[in-house]
Scaffold this motif. Structure first.
Motif, short mmCIF file in Angstrom:
data_model
loop_
_atom_site.label_atom_id
_atom_site.label_comp_id
_atom_site.label_asym_id
_atom_site.label_seq_id
_atom_site.Cartn_x
_atom_site.Cartn_y
_atom_site.Cartn_z
N UNK A 301 10.00 -23.79 62.50
CA UNK A 301 9.70 -25.07 61.86
C UNK A 301 10.15 -26.23 62.72
N UNK A 302 9.40 -27.32 62.65
CA UNK A 302 9.72 -28.52 63.42
C UNK A 302 9.58 -29.74 62.51
N UNK A 303 10.56 -30.62 62.55
CA UNK A 303 10.49 -31.88 61.80
C UNK A 303 10.77 -33.03 62.76
N UNK A 304 10.23 -34.18 62.42
CA UNK A 304 10.51 -35.41 63.17
C UNK A 304 11.61 -36.17 62.42
N UNK A 305 12.70 -36.44 63.09
CA UNK A 305 13.83 -37.13 62.48
C UNK A 305 14.02 -38.47 63.18
N UNK A 306 14.07 -39.53 62.41
CA UNK A 306 14.32 -40.87 62.96
C UNK A 306 15.55 -41.45 62.24
N UNK A 307 16.74 -41.10 62.70
CA UNK A 307 17.95 -41.59 62.06
C UNK A 307 18.03 -43.11 62.17
N UNK A 308 18.84 -43.74 61.31
CA UNK A 308 19.05 -45.18 61.43
C UNK A 308 19.48 -45.55 62.85
N UNK A 309 18.94 -46.62 63.37
CA UNK A 309 19.27 -47.03 64.73
C UNK A 309 19.49 -48.52 64.82
N UNK A 310 19.84 -48.96 66.02
CA UNK A 310 20.07 -50.38 66.26
C UNK A 310 19.07 -50.93 67.26
N UNK A 311 19.30 -52.16 67.67
CA UNK A 311 18.42 -52.85 68.61
C UNK A 311 18.46 -52.20 69.99
N UNK A 312 17.37 -52.37 70.72
CA UNK A 312 17.37 -51.97 72.12
C UNK A 312 18.45 -52.74 72.87
N UNK A 313 19.03 -52.12 73.88
CA UNK A 313 20.08 -52.77 74.65
C UNK A 313 19.52 -54.00 75.37
N UNK A 314 20.22 -55.11 75.25
CA UNK A 314 19.79 -56.34 75.91
C UNK A 314 18.81 -57.15 75.12
N UNK A 315 18.34 -56.65 73.98
CA UNK A 315 17.35 -57.39 73.19
C UNK A 315 17.97 -58.64 72.57
N UNK A 316 19.12 -58.49 71.93
CA UNK A 316 19.86 -59.62 71.35
C UNK A 316 21.34 -59.39 71.65
N UNK A 317 21.75 -59.77 72.85
CA UNK A 317 23.11 -59.46 73.31
C UNK A 317 24.19 -59.87 72.31
N UNK A 318 25.09 -58.94 72.07
CA UNK A 318 26.22 -59.21 71.19
C UNK A 318 25.96 -58.98 69.73
N UNK A 319 24.70 -58.76 69.35
CA UNK A 319 24.37 -58.59 67.93
C UNK A 319 24.00 -57.15 67.59
N UNK A 320 24.05 -56.28 68.55
CA UNK A 320 23.66 -54.90 68.31
C UNK A 320 24.70 -54.11 67.53
N UNK A 321 24.23 -53.35 66.56
CA UNK A 321 25.06 -52.40 65.82
C UNK A 321 24.33 -51.06 65.84
N UNK A 322 25.02 -50.00 66.30
CA UNK A 322 24.36 -48.72 66.49
C UNK A 322 25.08 -47.64 65.68
N UNK A 323 24.58 -47.34 64.50
CA UNK A 323 25.22 -46.31 63.68
C UNK A 323 25.04 -44.92 64.28
N UNK A 324 25.93 -44.02 63.90
CA UNK A 324 25.85 -42.62 64.34
C UNK A 324 25.49 -41.74 63.15
N UNK A 325 24.51 -40.86 63.34
CA UNK A 325 24.01 -40.00 62.27
C UNK A 325 24.24 -38.54 62.64
N UNK A 326 24.64 -37.73 61.67
CA UNK A 326 24.86 -36.31 61.90
C UNK A 326 23.64 -35.51 61.44
N UNK A 327 23.14 -34.64 62.32
CA UNK A 327 22.01 -33.77 62.01
C UNK A 327 22.44 -32.32 62.15
N UNK A 328 21.95 -31.45 61.26
CA UNK A 328 22.23 -30.01 61.35
C UNK A 328 21.35 -29.39 62.44
#
Length: 404
Positions: A301-328
């Protein structure tokens, strides 16, 4: 003679027996008598070419600026707006694809030799001209220029290949692993029209605590500067990981590095960073403007997972927040990380493979081995877009899977 643009009254007559001559010849000569004589000699030489004429260096530049690309330029070294090698340098810069023959007087043989030394294909003494030798000189000059351009193109190709090899070593390293329980497959495929690698990069590193870290990134744009930035970020990523950084703090450090190193204030980078802890059952994923991942469950089986993410690096300097998600990620399962070139190729009029199409390709071969699956994804994506130019962007793919 009046300044001329385009075809002058002294058009060279076509000669069916001569197919080796240039398409056009530009004569740059301010003396009306010499101009008329050279026009007659060229006409008598049998060359198949249009004759363009200018009485000054500025006039010749204007003809070239209008879109004319003469195969050969006959250049007098003494013009109203230039004298000596200065005018030759200007002409060589204005018409780099044209053969240049300088015209000199009897007492200027040394000047002619100097002109050849700095880039002219030949020099001719006006008082010794005759149709036969003039026609031969033009033909030979054009041929020598073509050989010179071909040699330069071969050299440029060799240098591009060497640069590609250097960039490949920097962008696409060997995984740094000690465990044999992890199955790693990496692939890179350049997009169409790209003679140099782009800014896609990846890396896989195992740290002393037994954790395995991986990154797949994409520097926006194509070219040497983007590839160099990809190398910088990839090397920095490996250094930060070996120094103990991981997850969101690691991504934040990479953005700081990007801001310090980039030349373009609008340059940005997307990436997905993954840590597989030593327990070998899960993955910690941090995304920065990057596509998600394909997750294999070990049973096909294959699934597509798109965990919560933040802005691309350099897109809005200093405003990026990048959460970490746990996958089994169970034994026998795995993650497939990729850049957007894998699914953004055109498959029809205003249609793309897209993530849904990529997921369908993966599910069709979900029970295959890691190498077979990755090769299938790239091959099928190329085939789907073959009628519309093929992959439009570089593709980097990394498969991380624990052996059952």
């Amino acid at each position: 003679m009046a300044e001329a643009r385009g075809q002058s009254p002294g058009v060279l007559p076509p000669d069916p027996a001569d197919d080796a001559g240039p398409d056009s010849v530009l004569l740059v000569e301010d003396d009306a008598g010499d101009t008329l004589l050279i026009q007659e000699f060229l006409a008598d030489s049998g060359l198949r070419a249009r004759l363009l004429a200018a009485r000054s260096l500025a006039g010749a530049q204007a003809i070239i600026a209008d879109g004319e690309r003469p195969a050969c330029v006959l250049l007098d070294l003494h013009l109203p707006d230039s004298s000596g090698l200065e005018g030759l340098h200007t002409m060589l810069a204005a018409a780099p694809q044209s053969a240049v023959i300088v015209l000199t007087g009897l007492a200027e043989a040394r000047a002619g030799l100097a002109a050849v030394a700095v880039g002219a294909q030949d020099y001719l003494v006006k008082d010794e001209l005759e149709p036969r030798w003039l026609g031969r000189a033009v033909r030979y000059a054009v041929q020598r220029k073509q050989v010179e351009l071909s040699a330069a193109a071969l050299q440029a190709g060799r240098l591009r290949a060497e640069e590609n090899a250097r960039l490949e070593r920097g962008l696409l390293p060997r995984p740094l692993l000690s465990t044999d329980r992890l199955e790693i497959v990496t692939r890179y495929r350049p997009g169409r029209m790209h003679s140099l690698l782009g800014g896609d990069f990846f890396d896989v590193v195992e740290t002393p605590d037994g954790a395995v870290h991986a990154v797949v990134g994409d520097v926006a744009g194509h070219g040497a500067a983007e590839a160099a930035m990809g190398v910088t970020l990839r090397v920095a990523w490996r250094s930060f990981v070996l120094a103990g950084l991981s997850g969101p703090p690691l991504v934040a450090m990479l953005e700081r590095l990007l801001l310090a190193e980039r030349d373009d204030s609008e340059a940005f980078v997307t990436l997905i960073n993954v840590t597989l802890p030593p327990d070998r059952t899960r993955a910690l994923v941090t995304r920065a403007g990057h596509p998600g991942a394909l997750v294999r469950d070990g049973a096909g089986g294959v699934t597509l997972v798109e965990p919560p993410g933040g802005l691309a690096l350099g897109m809005m300097p200093g405003l990026g927040v990048w959460p970490q998600t746990e996958l089994a990620v169970p034994p026998g399962g795995g993650l497939v990380l990729f850049t957007d070139g894998l699914f953004e190729g055109e498959t029809g009029e205003e249609e793309r493979l897209d993530l849904s199409g990529l997921l369908a390709l993966a599910r069709a071969r979900g029970g295959d081995g890691a190498e077979a699956l990755v090769d299938h994804l790239i091959g099928a994506a190329e085939a789907a877009s073959a009628d519309y130019g093929g992959l439009g962007d570089d593709v980097a793919v990394v498969h991380l899977g624990w052996r059952a």
